[in-house]
Design an enzyme around this catalytic site. Structure first.
Site, PDB file in Angstrom:
ATOM      1  N   SER A   1      -9.950   2.187   2.673  1.00  0.00           N
ATOM      2  CA  SER A   1      -8.997   2.860   1.821  1.00  0.00           C
ATOM      3  C   SER A   1      -8.020   1.929   1.102  1.00  0.00           C
ATOM      4  CB  SER A   1      -8.192   3.860   2.649  1.00  0.00           C
ATOM      5  OG  SER A   1      -7.414   3.194   3.626  1.00  0.00           O
TER       6      SER A   1
ATOM      7  N   LYS B   1       0.850  -1.195   0.000  1.00  0.00           N
ATOM      8  CA  LYS B   1       0.000   0.000   0.000  1.00  0.00           C
ATOM      9  C   LYS B   1       0.887   1.247   0.000  1.00  0.00           C
ATOM     10  CE  LYS B   1      -3.915   2.045   2.574  1.00  0.00           C
ATOM     11  NZ  LYS B   1      -4.825   1.927   3.741  1.00  0.00           N
TER      12      LYS B   1
ATOM     13  N   SER C   1     -10.360  -0.024   7.043  1.00  0.00           N
ATOM     14  CA  SER C   1      -9.740  -0.025   5.713  1.00  0.00           C
ATOM     15  C   SER C   1      -9.001  -1.280   5.287  1.00  0.00           C
ATOM     16  CB  SER C   1      -8.777   1.150   5.588  1.00  0.00           C
ATOM     17  OG  SER C   1      -9.495   2.324   5.319  1.00  0.00           O
TER      18      SER C   1
HETATM   19  N1  GLN Z   1     -13.436   4.650   5.899  1.00  0.00           N
HETATM   20  C1  GLN Z   1     -12.885   5.197   7.085  1.00  0.00           C
HETATM   21  C2  GLN Z   1     -12.453   6.613   6.843  1.00  0.00           C
HETATM   22  O1  GLN Z   1     -12.663   7.075   5.795  1.00  0.00           O
HETATM   23  C3  GLN Z   1     -11.735   4.355   7.560  1.00  0.00           C
HETATM   24  C4  GLN Z   1     -10.515   4.541   6.759  1.00  0.00           C
HETATM   25  C5  GLN Z   1      -9.375   3.715   7.256  1.00  0.00           C
HETATM   26  O2  GLN Z   1      -9.555   2.734   7.975  1.00  0.00           O
HETATM   27  N2  GLN Z   1      -8.172   4.134   6.886  1.00  0.00           N
HETATM   28  O3  GLN Z   1     -11.913   7.261   7.681  1.00  0.00           O
END
Ligand code: GLN
Length: 495
Positions: free
Chosen positions: A160, A81, A184
């Protein structure tokens, strides 16, 4: 040569065993992945390919394999990532503000993986600074899910870590690193039919991972099987003096914990997760999951997590507050892109106004507001109190059970552009995952079935702090019972 393409169908464990049995070389394995990745541009999972890097490392791995001196992940190609800093390889968190930032250091987690012999195929797409649930906020554009509806409609891979989940579902790597602040790792895994493991807060070092919300962020793997997640975590985890929240505890051999025996284990089912808007097929799958675990000898018990409904509101105060502090460093002076202005204030404003995308700016405004004088007590401190109550809910529940079973997401993969018009709707994706981050616990999503449109659905198991062995053991039993074997086709290849 002829078997080249088949090598990408192996699991990480199979590839590891095949290399050791000299059924193929690391060079052959890596070349198969390099070729497949090169033909995957339509998916936009990899935003940077590093084939030379991978092939050179494969040569070194072959020398070690030949000398029977293989390390645990010798010669196994992975995707990373773009939130993980990689020495000498561009790292942007998929934000324009980092420009072509090329770190002179390596994140601890990836350093651990390379020290164990794994090699890097490239950097994977994600939502900008890991803020999002659909991978659509990336400065590199959306990443597509290799799964589509029968009508050929394009779908998001979750976020994400959408590049990580899409890559593993499309066999563009044996495993991928990912991060999870509110869901995410688990949400994208659920939307792509892959396994996503968020370890206990402190299990992996956050050093060298671009920070989003430091008290919630945790690294973990996305893989095709639970066994592969166990193998990955064994290498990724560990103490690191440079992250004072990483915990100095022995890292067990997680693969050895996969005994298949969960007799007597008590699985809690939290009633507050039965939300009104949940599709019936997800409700049914959840029930099916309970039956599978009961058939394997576990006991199903009802539990209550009464503060669940406050989790998302608390998260959307705490995460933006921490982000507004963490992202203050992107000022046009220290990293990446700079937009000149009339004076230094103007330069800051232009750099941040043009460098950050819309969702990141929204979060920074919310976070700065929540931390400002007069609002700090009303919002931020309240959110911290709620966080404590949510952690207490889990502690109370674990007096009656060993693990919890829930759906991972309230829906299967959705079409692109769906949530963009309504950020609040997008935030609901994490309704079942975000509590786990607030409480610092480990959670895993396992592919468990298909919906009526033929799209993957996941079930989530939640463990006790540092209970990854038990968590993985139960997850593997669930995986086996579900017998999920569907695969997306290769509509995206351009070879
Ligand atoms: N979807 C959540 C956010 O937008 C979690 C994102 C994540 O876990 N990095 O903050």
């Amino acid at each position: 040569m002829g078997q080249g393409n088949d090598l990408t169908a192996l699991t990480l464990a199979q590839a590891r065993d095949g290399l050791r049995a000299k059924e193929f070389t690391a060079r052959e394995l890596t070349q198969s992945f390099v070729d497949r990745v090169a033909a995957s541009e339509k998916l936009n999972a990899y935003i940077l390919q590093t084939p030379e890097h991978a092939l050179e490392a494969a040569e070194r791995s072959d020398a070690r394999l030949g000398a029977d001196d293989a390390r645990p992940l010798e010669g196994l190609p992975l995707g990373v990532k773009d939130l993980f800093c990689t020495r000498g390889v561009r790292t942007t968190a998929c934000s324009n503000i980092l420009g072509d930032f090329t770190p002179p250091y390596e994140s601890k987690v990836t350093e651990n993986l390379w020290a164990d012999g794994a090699l890097m195929l490239g950097k994977l797409n994600n939502d900008e600074f890991a803020m999002g649930s659909s991978n659509e906020t990336s400065a590199y554009g959306a990443c597509l899910n290799p799964w589509r509806t029968d009508a050929g409609e394009a779908l998001v891979p979750g976020g994400s870590s959408g590049g990580s989940s899409a890559a593993i579902a499309a066999r563009l790597g044996l495993a991928a690193t990912a991060t999870d602040t509110g869901g995410s790792i688990r949400q994208p895994a659920a939307l792509t039919g892959t396994v996503g493991l968020k370890p206990t807060y402190g299990r992996c070092s956050r050093w060298g991972i671009v920070a989003f919300a430091s008290s919630l962020d945790q690294a973990g793997p996305i893989t095709r099987t639970v066994r592969d997640s166990a193998i990955m975590l064994t290498s990724m985890a560990g103490h690191d003096a440079r992250d004072t929240t990483s915990v100095d505890m022995v890292v067990p051999d997680y693969e050895a914990a996969l005994t298949g025996d969960i007799r007597g284990l008590r699985i809690g089912v939290p009633k507050e997760y039965r939300i009104d808007t949940m599709p019936l097929e997800i409700e049914a799958l959840w029930q099916q999951g309970m039956d599978w675990l009961r058939d394997a000898g576990a006991e199903i018990v009802d539990v209550s997590l009464p503060h669940t409904k406050y989790a998302l509101p608390a998260y959307y105060i705490i995460a933006p507050a921490e982000a507004s502090s963490n992202l203050a460093r992107y000022d046009g002076v220290r990293y990446g892109a700079r937009k000149m202005g009339d004076d230094i204030d103007d330069m800051y404003a232009r750099t941040r106004g043009e460098g950050f995308g819309e969702e990141v700016q929204r979060r920074l405004l919310i976070g700065t507001y929540a931390l400002s004088a007069g609002y700090y007590d009303a919002y931020y401190l309240k959110a911290l109190q709620v966080r404590r109550l949510i952690a207490q809910d889990f502690e109370n529940a674990y007096e009656h059970c060993d693990l919890l079973l829930t759906p991972t997401t309230p829906s299967a993969a959705f079409p692109l552009d769906k949530g963009q018009s309504d950020p609040l709707e997008m935030y609901l994706n994490d309704v079942f995952t975000v509590t786990v981050n607030l409480a610092g616990l480990p959670g895993i999503s396992v592919p468990a079935g298909l919906d009526a449109k033929g799209l993957p659905l996941g079930l989530q198991l939640i463990g006790k702090a540092f209970g990854e062995e038990e968590l993985l053991r139960a997850a593997q039993v669930l995986e086996e019972a579900a017998g999920f074997s569907a695969k997306p086709d290769d509509w995206w290849t351009s070879s």
